[in-house]
Design an enzyme around this catalytic site. Structure first.
Site, short mmCIF file in Angstrom:
data_model
loop_
_atom_site.label_atom_id
_atom_site.label_comp_id
_atom_site.label_asym_id
_atom_site.label_seq_id
_atom_site.Cartn_x
_atom_site.Cartn_y
_atom_site.Cartn_z
N ASN A 1 40.64 26.85 45.98
CA ASN A 1 40.11 25.35 46.00
C ASN A 1 38.83 25.73 46.32
O ASN A 1 38.08 26.45 46.73
CB ASN A 1 40.87 24.81 47.73
CG ASN A 1 40.28 23.41 47.82
OD1 ASN A 1 40.00 22.75 46.73
ND2 ASN A 1 39.78 23.44 49.22
N ASP B 1 41.77 24.14 54.33
CA ASP B 1 40.53 24.80 54.03
C ASP B 1 40.24 25.96 55.01
O ASP B 1 39.28 26.31 55.49
CB ASP B 1 39.29 23.69 54.37
CG ASP B 1 39.46 22.27 53.48
OD1 ASP B 1 40.00 22.59 52.63
OD2 ASP B 1 39.03 21.28 54.03
N HIS C 1 35.64 23.74 48.11
CA HIS C 1 35.42 22.71 49.29
C HIS C 1 33.74 22.45 49.52
O HIS C 1 32.96 23.66 49.61
CB HIS C 1 35.94 23.40 50.30
CG HIS C 1 35.92 22.36 51.62
ND1 HIS C 1 36.43 21.30 51.79
CD2 HIS C 1 35.02 22.49 52.69
CE1 HIS C 1 36.22 20.50 52.95
NE2 HIS C 1 35.31 21.44 53.76
N GLY D 1 47.09 26.20 55.85
CA GLY D 1 45.93 25.51 56.80
C GLY D 1 45.35 24.46 56.02
O GLY D 1 45.48 24.70 54.72
N SER E 1 34.69 16.45 37.92
CA SER E 1 33.54 16.96 37.26
C SER E 1 33.72 18.66 37.69
O SER E 1 33.17 19.48 36.79
CB SER E 1 32.33 16.62 38.20
OG SER E 1 32.19 17.16 39.41
N MET F 1 42.89 16.08 46.85
CA MET F 1 42.73 15.36 48.00
C MET F 1 44.11 15.55 48.96
O MET F 1 44.30 14.80 49.96
CB MET F 1 42.06 14.10 48.16
CG MET F 1 40.85 14.04 47.45
SD MET F 1 39.55 15.83 47.93
CE MET F 1 39.09 15.00 49.59
N ARG F 2 45.21 16.55 48.60
CA ARG F 2 46.02 16.51 49.45
C ARG F 2 46.43 18.26 49.61
O ARG F 2 46.18 18.89 48.78
CB ARG F 2 47.59 16.06 48.68
CG ARG F 2 47.43 14.50 48.53
CD ARG F 2 48.61 14.12 47.72
NE ARG F 2 48.44 12.53 47.18
CZ ARG F 2 48.71 11.50 47.84
NH1 ARG F 2 49.79 11.76 48.86
NH2 ARG F 2 48.52 10.31 47.32
#
Ligand code: GAR
Length: 353
Positions: free
Chosen positions: A268, A306, A270, A304, A172, A251-252
């Site tokens: 990203n 997030d 989050h 790292g 989405s 998700m990696r």
């Protein structure tokens, strides 16, 4: 030369006590990085043969749009270089057939490999013929992809930001980026979508939007990408001329070489107000912690989880009757506003205008 001629020639070399060096690659647009590398490889023996990937194997490795030059032209340019003594074109994704036929004394490879990351089949055929394996360092900043990028950058004013999306789920957020582009709110185009999940809904969304989407086998791990997958993703996104990689429900963890090749150009989204609630199901973590406010964050990706620098955030109040699902749904509504906005804010620095 064809492989049979090369084998006969190689036999003559061995009889004369000369050492043969073999290397292989696509060599699509020759630049100083290539010539320095090839000169160094030639120094490791008396003669240098280049095994050149044929057009189908370049396409499979680097994505549609590559090679820029067909195999006959690439072989002609390669053969004209003074440090190259022979060129053999091979098909498939590995040069095992050429290694087995020519039995080189030395095998040279560019420095984004290690002996351990060589293709196992190639490595065992090299070990079988007793070849010495030499990893040569690459010349920084010189690559076909960076040359293509510089040519595109010469026209930055009219240029759209080229986005690559990595997604594992429903997509989405990818859709929200595409919707903003179609609405004329984002001067960008999604040029490549890659997913580590073969049946993720993002594939259908991409198809409906007419966007290229491919599955990449993530390898044996659960939360990170295997080495081959990192490399495949990096190569495909470089070949597609991507300016910015957007992780959209990916998700990696992203590691080198992908991270290095796109330093400062991977972001990203989050579902929490970072730095709070890193990791999985952040909205559930927020609910369980009883905080009055949740939200979402767009941040740069570093090594790292997030942890990279924050670009922008949106806040979402936690309501008394919220469930994990209702809270996540409201966070996602904000994500779909936040992600295109954050990308837009990066365009001047990414395109230098
Ligand atoms: C989004 O809520 C995104 O923030 C989250 O996955 C969802 C993907 O939705 N990402 C993470 O949790 C990353 N750590 P989508 O596939 O519909 O875009």
């Amino acid at each position: 030369m064809n492989l049979d001629d090369a084998v006969a020639w190689r036999k003559g070399l061995a009889d004369d006590g000369k050492r043969l060096v073999l290397t292989n690659g696509c060599f699509d647009l020759i630049h100083a990085g290539h010539t320095r590398y090839l000169a160094e490889a030639r120094e490791l023996g008396d003669m240098l043969v280049v095994a050149l990937n044929d057009d189908d194997s370049v396409r499979a490795l680097k994505g549609e749009g590559r090679p820029l030059n067909n195999q006959d032209d690439r072989a002609e340019v390669m053969a004209a270089l003074r440090m190259v003594d022979g060129v053999v074109v091979f098909s498939g994704d590995r040069a095992t057939s050429v290694i087995e036929a020519l039995k080189p004394d030395v095998y040279a490879k560019g420095g984004d490999y290690t002996v351990d990351s060589l293709n196992p089949e190639e490595r065992s055929s090299l070990e079988e013929c007793g070849a010495q394996i030499e990893i040569l360092s690459l010349v920084p900043g010189r690559s076909t992809s960076s040359t293509v990028r510089k040519m595109r950058d010469a026209d930055t004013d009219s240029r759209k930001l080229r986005i690559g999306v990595l997604a594992s789920g429903s997509g989405s957020n990818m859709q929200a980026i595409q919707d903003a582009i179609e609405a004329g709110e984002l001067n960008a185009e999604i040029v490549m979508i890659l997913s580590d999940v073969e049946d993720a809904k993002v594939h259908q969304r991409a198809k409906d939007a007419g966007l290229p989407c491919r599955y990449v086998d993530p390898g044996p791990f659960k939360t990170k990408l295997g080495e081959a997958a990192q490399k495949e993703i990096r190569d495909r996104l470089l070949a597609a001329g991507v300016d910015l990689i957007c992780l959209a429900g990916f998700m990696r963890m992203v590691k080198p070489p992908l991270l290095d090749s796109f330093e400062g150009r991977i972001i990203n989204i989050h579902p929490s107000l970072l730095p709070d609630f890193k990791g999985l199901a952040a909205w559930k973590q927020a609910l369980e912690a009883g905080v009055p406010e949740a939200g979402c964050t767009v941040h740069f990706v570093d090594s790292g989880m997030d942890t990279g620098a924050i670009i922008d955030r949106e806040r979402v109040s936690v309501l008394p009757n919220d469930t994990a699902e209702s809270l996540h749904a409201r966070i996602q509504e904000k994500e779909h506003i936040l992600y295109p906005r954050a990308i837009r804010s990066l365009i001047p620095q990414l395109l230098g205008n």
